[in-house]
Design an enzyme around this catalytic site. Structure first.
Site, PDB file in Angstrom:
ATOM      1  N   HIS A  81       0.810  -1.225   0.000  1.00 12.32           N
ATOM      2  CA  HIS A  81       0.000   0.000   0.000  1.00 12.32           C
ATOM      3  C   HIS A  81       0.842   1.275   0.000  1.00 12.32           C
ATOM      4  O   HIS A  81       0.406   2.309  -0.506  1.00 12.32           O
ATOM      5  CB  HIS A  81      -0.969  -0.001   1.188  1.00 12.32           C
ATOM      6  CG  HIS A  81      -0.355   0.372   2.501  1.00 12.32           C
ATOM      7  ND1 HIS A  81       0.426  -0.506   3.237  1.00 12.32           N
ATOM      8  CD2 HIS A  81      -0.389   1.524   3.214  1.00 12.32           C
ATOM      9  CE1 HIS A  81       0.826   0.090   4.343  1.00 12.32           C
ATOM     10  NE2 HIS A  81       0.354   1.317   4.356  1.00 12.32           N
ATOM     11  N   ASP A  82       2.043   1.222   0.548  1.00 10.32           N
ATOM     12  CA  ASP A  82       2.883   2.429   0.638  1.00 10.32           C
ATOM     13  C   ASP A  82       4.051   2.426  -0.339  1.00 10.32           C
ATOM     14  O   ASP A  82       4.994   3.213  -0.169  1.00 10.32           O
ATOM     15  CB  ASP A  82       3.426   2.589   2.063  1.00 10.32           C
ATOM     16  CG  ASP A  82       2.568   3.506   2.922  1.00 10.32           C
ATOM     17  OD1 ASP A  82       1.672   4.178   2.363  1.00 10.32           O
ATOM     18  OD2 ASP A  82       2.780   3.540   4.147  1.00 10.32           O
ATOM     19  N   LYS A  85       5.664   5.613  -1.543  1.00  8.77           N
ATOM     20  CA  LYS A  85       6.543   6.456  -0.720  1.00  8.77           C
ATOM     21  C   LYS A  85       7.986   6.428  -1.207  1.00  8.77           C
ATOM     22  O   LYS A  85       8.793   7.261  -0.795  1.00  8.77           O
ATOM     23  CB  LYS A  85       6.473   6.022   0.752  1.00  8.77           C
ATOM     24  CG  LYS A  85       5.231   6.529   1.453  1.00  8.77           C
ATOM     25  CD  LYS A  85       5.255   6.232   2.941  1.00  8.77           C
ATOM     26  CE  LYS A  85       4.030   6.836   3.626  1.00  8.77           C
ATOM     27  NZ  LYS A  85       3.969   6.493   5.073  1.00  8.77           N
ATOM     28  N   HIS A 110       1.996  10.096  -2.662  1.00  9.25           N
ATOM     29  CA  HIS A 110       2.451   8.712  -2.539  1.00  9.25           C
ATOM     30  C   HIS A 110       1.322   7.724  -2.821  1.00  9.25           C
ATOM     31  O   HIS A 110       1.564   6.631  -3.344  1.00  9.25           O
ATOM     32  CB  HIS A 110       3.077   8.449  -1.157  1.00  9.25           C
ATOM     33  CG  HIS A 110       2.093   8.101  -0.079  1.00  9.25           C
ATOM     34  ND1 HIS A 110       1.462   9.056   0.681  1.00  9.25           N
ATOM     35  CD2 HIS A 110       1.624   6.896   0.363  1.00  9.25           C
ATOM     36  CE1 HIS A 110       0.654   8.463   1.555  1.00  9.25           C
ATOM     37  NE2 HIS A 110       0.733   7.151   1.386  1.00  9.25           N
ATOM     38  N   HIS A 134      -5.923   3.905   0.066  1.00  6.88           N
ATOM     39  CA  HIS A 134      -5.945   3.733   1.525  1.00  6.88           C
ATOM     40  C   HIS A 134      -6.035   5.036   2.309  1.00  6.88           C
ATOM     41  O   HIS A 134      -6.256   5.021   3.527  1.00  6.88           O
ATOM     42  CB  HIS A 134      -4.730   2.917   1.992  1.00  6.88           C
ATOM     43  CG  HIS A 134      -3.410   3.592   1.811  1.00  6.88           C
ATOM     44  ND1 HIS A 134      -2.756   3.633   0.596  1.00  6.88           N
ATOM     45  CD2 HIS A 134      -2.602   4.260   2.682  1.00  6.88           C
ATOM     46  CE1 HIS A 134      -1.610   4.282   0.730  1.00  6.88           C
ATOM     47  NE2 HIS A 134      -1.492   4.671   1.988  1.00  6.88           N
ATOM     48  N   HIS A 135      -5.903   6.190   1.637  1.00  3.66           N
ATOM     49  CA  HIS A 135      -6.104   7.481   2.305  1.00  3.66           C
ATOM     50  C   HIS A 135      -7.407   8.153   1.882  1.00  3.66           C
ATOM     51  O   HIS A 135      -7.633   9.325   2.186  1.00  3.66           O
ATOM     52  CB  HIS A 135      -4.926   8.418   2.034  1.00  3.66           C
ATOM     53  CG  HIS A 135      -3.725   8.107   2.868  1.00  3.66           C
ATOM     54  ND1 HIS A 135      -3.705   8.230   4.249  1.00  3.66           N
ATOM     55  CD2 HIS A 135      -2.487   7.648   2.524  1.00  3.66           C
ATOM     56  CE1 HIS A 135      -2.516   7.876   4.706  1.00  3.66           C
ATOM     57  NE2 HIS A 135      -1.761   7.508   3.680  1.00  3.66           N
ATOM     58  N   ASP A 163      -3.954   0.826   8.804  1.00  4.49           N
ATOM     59  CA  ASP A 163      -2.933   1.854   8.596  1.00  4.49           C
ATOM     60  C   ASP A 163      -3.027   2.935   9.659  1.00  4.49           C
ATOM     61  O   ASP A 163      -2.008   3.357  10.227  1.00  4.49           O
ATOM     62  CB  ASP A 163      -3.109   2.449   7.198  1.00  4.49           C
ATOM     63  CG  ASP A 163      -2.020   3.452   6.839  1.00  4.49           C
ATOM     64  OD1 ASP A 163      -0.831   3.106   6.972  1.00  4.49           O
ATOM     65  OD2 ASP A 163      -2.360   4.578   6.428  1.00  4.49           O
TER      66      ASP A 163
END
Length: 216
Positions: A81-82, A85, A110, A134-135, A163
């Site tokens: 998911h990240d 970044k 990101h 996810h954000h 998260d």
């Protein structure tokens, strides 16, 4: 042309010719885990983050009743998911104070980077929209697309809940880690806006089961 808005297209144009390699499901799991370790090693404040999010997401999935196949798929999305970044400067990731508007915009990117990266990998393409969202928030105030309510898949809601829980209970450059009880209290205030209540209840139940097993 590092500052050019066409940089991404220029890089993609240099991509090697298409080729296919057959891999099994275990190998895909290993690839996802390896990428997660690369992402988490970028900053001391993200060390272990993707693995913990995956653990918490799986706790939620088990409680909700996901099948083994669904859990495996969700674990990959959680691990990756990240990945976006990798495109964010460490001066932003490690900044001890509040981000300025430009830094915050770069940080928000990101999520879009995650979606872009995964969408270009055939084996992980179906994870792209789930992991990259996810954000997003139930009230439509999230990013990168401003999705809301039913536009946000259950799998994404699970990852978001995991998260946020890890973000609150882990050390960050701008604050100390919160105790679990305080983190859950903070998350209660986010129900219906940023956090899905079903996922939150499943997280609490999953954490309770873990504590009970440790005490036994």
């Amino acid at each position: 042309m590092l500052r050019s808005p066409k940089l991404q297209q220029a890089i993609f144009a240099l991509e090697p010719a298409q080729r296919s390699t057959l891999v099994d499901e275990d190998y895909l799991d290993d690839i996802a885990a390896a990428f997660a370790q690369v992402v988490d090693s970028k900053s001391p404040y993200t060390s272990g983050h993707s693995e913990r999010v995956t653990l918490f997401a799986d706790l939620i999935a088990v409680t909700i009743g996901f099948s083994a196949e669904q859990r495996r798929w969700l674990k990959r999305a959680s691990l990756l998911h990240d990945i976006g970044k990798l495109g964010v400067s460490n001066s932003i990731l490690d900044k001890p104070g509040k981000l300025d508007p430009d830094e915050w915009k770069a940080m928000q990117m990101h999520a879009a980077h995650t979606e872009t990266i995964l969408s270009r990998i055939a084996a992980f393409g179906d994870l792209a929209a789930i992991a990259g969202a996810h954000h997003e928030r139930l009230d439509g105030k999230g990013y990168p697309h401003g999705l809301s309510s039913d536009q946000i898949a259950l799998e994404t809601r699970i990852i978001t809940t995991a998260d946020i829980f890890d973000a609150l209970t882990a050390e960050r450059p701008y604050r100390a880690a919160m105790p679990v009880s305080k983190a859950l209290a903070v998350m209660t205030e986010m129900l219906g806006t940023a956090i899905d209540s079903r996922c939150f209840d499943a997280l609490k139940q999953g954490l309770g089961s873990v504590d009970a097993n440790l005490a036994a």
